[in-house]
Enzyme design. Sequence first.
Site, PDB file in Angstrom:
ATOM      1  N   SER A 144       0.853  -1.183   0.000  1.00 22.25           N
ATOM      2  CA  SER A 144       0.000   0.000   0.000  1.00 22.25           C
ATOM      3  C   SER A 144       0.891   1.237   0.000  1.00 22.25           C
ATOM      4  O   SER A 144       1.753   1.398   0.864  1.00 22.25           O
ATOM      5  CB  SER A 144      -0.894  -0.008   1.243  1.00 22.25           C
ATOM      6  N   LYS A 170      -1.155  -0.959  -4.453  1.00 28.10           N
ATOM      7  CA  LYS A 170      -2.344  -0.186  -4.092  1.00 28.10           C
ATOM      8  C   LYS A 170      -1.902   1.239  -3.813  1.00 28.10           C
ATOM      9  O   LYS A 170      -0.957   1.458  -3.053  1.00 28.10           O
ATOM     10  CB  LYS A 170      -3.031  -0.760  -2.857  1.00 28.10           C
ATOM     11  N   LYS A 172      -3.126   5.127  -2.514  1.00 31.60           N
ATOM     12  CA  LYS A 172      -4.157   5.907  -1.844  1.00 31.60           C
ATOM     13  C   LYS A 172      -4.537   7.091  -2.726  1.00 31.60           C
ATOM     14  O   LYS A 172      -3.678   7.704  -3.378  1.00 31.60           O
ATOM     15  CB  LYS A 172      -3.643   6.419  -0.496  1.00 31.60           C
ATOM     16  N   ASP A 197      -7.369   3.129  -3.309  1.00 31.61           N
ATOM     17  CA  ASP A 197      -8.080   3.130  -2.033  1.00 31.61           C
ATOM     18  C   ASP A 197      -8.411   4.567  -1.661  1.00 31.61           C
ATOM     19  O   ASP A 197      -7.522   5.403  -1.510  1.00 31.61           O
ATOM     20  CB  ASP A 197      -7.195   2.488  -0.959  1.00 31.61           C
ATOM     21  N   ASN A 199     -10.466   5.470   1.084  1.00 32.18           N
ATOM     22  CA  ASN A 199     -10.705   5.686   2.518  1.00 32.18           C
ATOM     23  C   ASN A 199     -11.868   6.652   2.769  1.00 32.18           C
ATOM     24  O   ASN A 199     -11.767   7.595   3.549  1.00 32.18           O
ATOM     25  CB  ASN A 199      -9.447   6.195   3.216  1.00 32.18           C
ATOM     26  N   GLU A 222     -11.477   0.880  -3.863  1.00 33.83           N
ATOM     27  CA  GLU A 222     -11.737   0.518  -2.470  1.00 33.83           C
ATOM     28  C   GLU A 222     -12.366   1.666  -1.681  1.00 33.83           C
ATOM     29  O   GLU A 222     -11.858   2.783  -1.689  1.00 33.83           O
ATOM     30  CB  GLU A 222     -10.422   0.098  -1.796  1.00 33.83           C
ATOM     31  N   ASP A 247     -14.307  -1.765   2.571  1.00 40.23           N
ATOM     32  CA  ASP A 247     -13.364  -1.941   3.671  1.00 40.23           C
ATOM     33  C   ASP A 247     -14.056  -1.505   4.962  1.00 40.23           C
ATOM     34  O   ASP A 247     -14.625  -2.320   5.696  1.00 40.23           O
ATOM     35  CB  ASP A 247     -12.106  -1.123   3.387  1.00 40.23           C
ATOM     36  N   LYS A 271     -10.312  -7.120   7.376  1.00 40.22           N
ATOM     37  CA  LYS A 271      -9.342  -6.772   8.407  1.00 40.22           C
ATOM     38  C   LYS A 271      -9.882  -7.308   9.730  1.00 40.22           C
ATOM     39  O   LYS A 271     -10.973  -6.931  10.161  1.00 40.22           O
ATOM     40  CB  LYS A 271      -9.152  -5.254   8.503  1.00 40.22           C
ATOM     41  N   GLY A 299      -4.422  -4.327   5.606  1.00 43.50           N
ATOM     42  CA  GLY A 299      -3.429  -4.125   6.652  1.00 43.50           C
ATOM     43  C   GLY A 299      -3.650  -2.836   7.405  1.00 43.50           C
ATOM     44  O   GLY A 299      -4.263  -1.893   6.900  1.00 43.50           O
TER      45      GLY A 299
END
Length: 377
Positions: A144, A170, A172, A197, A199, A222, A247, A271, A299
Amino acid sequence: MHTPGESPSVALDGLELRVLHLPLVSPFTTSFGTETVREVIVLRTLGSGADGWGEIVTQNAPLYSSEYTQGAWDVTVRWLAPALLAAGTVSPPDVARILAPFVGHRMAKAGLELAVLDASLRTAGVSLARHLGAVRERVPSGVSVGIQADPAALVAAVGGYLAQGYERIKIKIAPGRDVAPTRAVREAFGDIPLQVDANSAYTLADAALLAELDRFDLLLLEQPLAEDDLVDHAQLARLVRTPVCLDESITSAKAAADAIDLGAAAIVNIKAGRVGGYLEAVRVHDVCRAAGVPVWCGGMLETGIGRAANAALAALPGFTLTGDVSASDRFYHRDIVTEPMTLTDGHVRVPSGPGIGVEVDEAAIDAVTVAREVIRR
């Protein structure tokens, strides 16, 4: 599907908690901030049998999750640990039942469950991987990559990880740091396995922007929207071609089933800390596998304790996508276990020793401990 087998009960005389501050190899930036030091709680069961280690994967501030270090420490010291210790002798499946009256705090509960699992399986001489139902001795390793200063810096960082042999990248993303960085990585490295990702940094109003990412042939997008936006995720999934992966929204096997039924998740990131423990993580895996939804292991910048447990989880049959179980030196100059996880041919080894299969380096953990407390019966 595999149901974890019997595991011996553990006689608990006490629990030791530590807050660790581990400097990161390089700053790790996401849409909710930058970490330069990983703050994490590790804990150890104390009793007449083998000690067991667990990890509470909170961060110092409630940005990724409502849970955070001081809150997890407080609820564990005041409520969760005393409840477990009052039970005296507990088996791993007992942990969730004993702690169920306390609402939420899944990461804290997961850390306690892992410590009991480790102690129990060490006593039985059984590895966590075998107990959970692992079918592989090693798992492919992805990395990541946090948000970088500019696309050129991101390309340089990604190039370094590819040179090390990581199987999947991956990156961000966040508003204003999405299409251009993704394009830069795709143009620089061709058809490497690549995913992004968010978030929870976007809303459904950003659907047209997120659809621009379709041109880059990504493995998945994601958690683009907020944790509680299952309906909006389902609507977004109809507006973009890139598979939507959830996620933060997946907090239990029930949440996974609901997301799948709504069409909100084509892929699920599991996770263990986020869902309350490794036993619940197996149940999430089973729900997804039965529905034909691929899963991968996410992770939380774990130490060698949580990293070993994640490798065991990622070796289950439904984990068909490369996860974030990276080598220890991705984040830490010195891990807190005697045999840090290493990368070989793009894979990491699944520990096969009893329990989580790794030993804590007492000198290393002492060097990064900033708080310690022992709770007795």
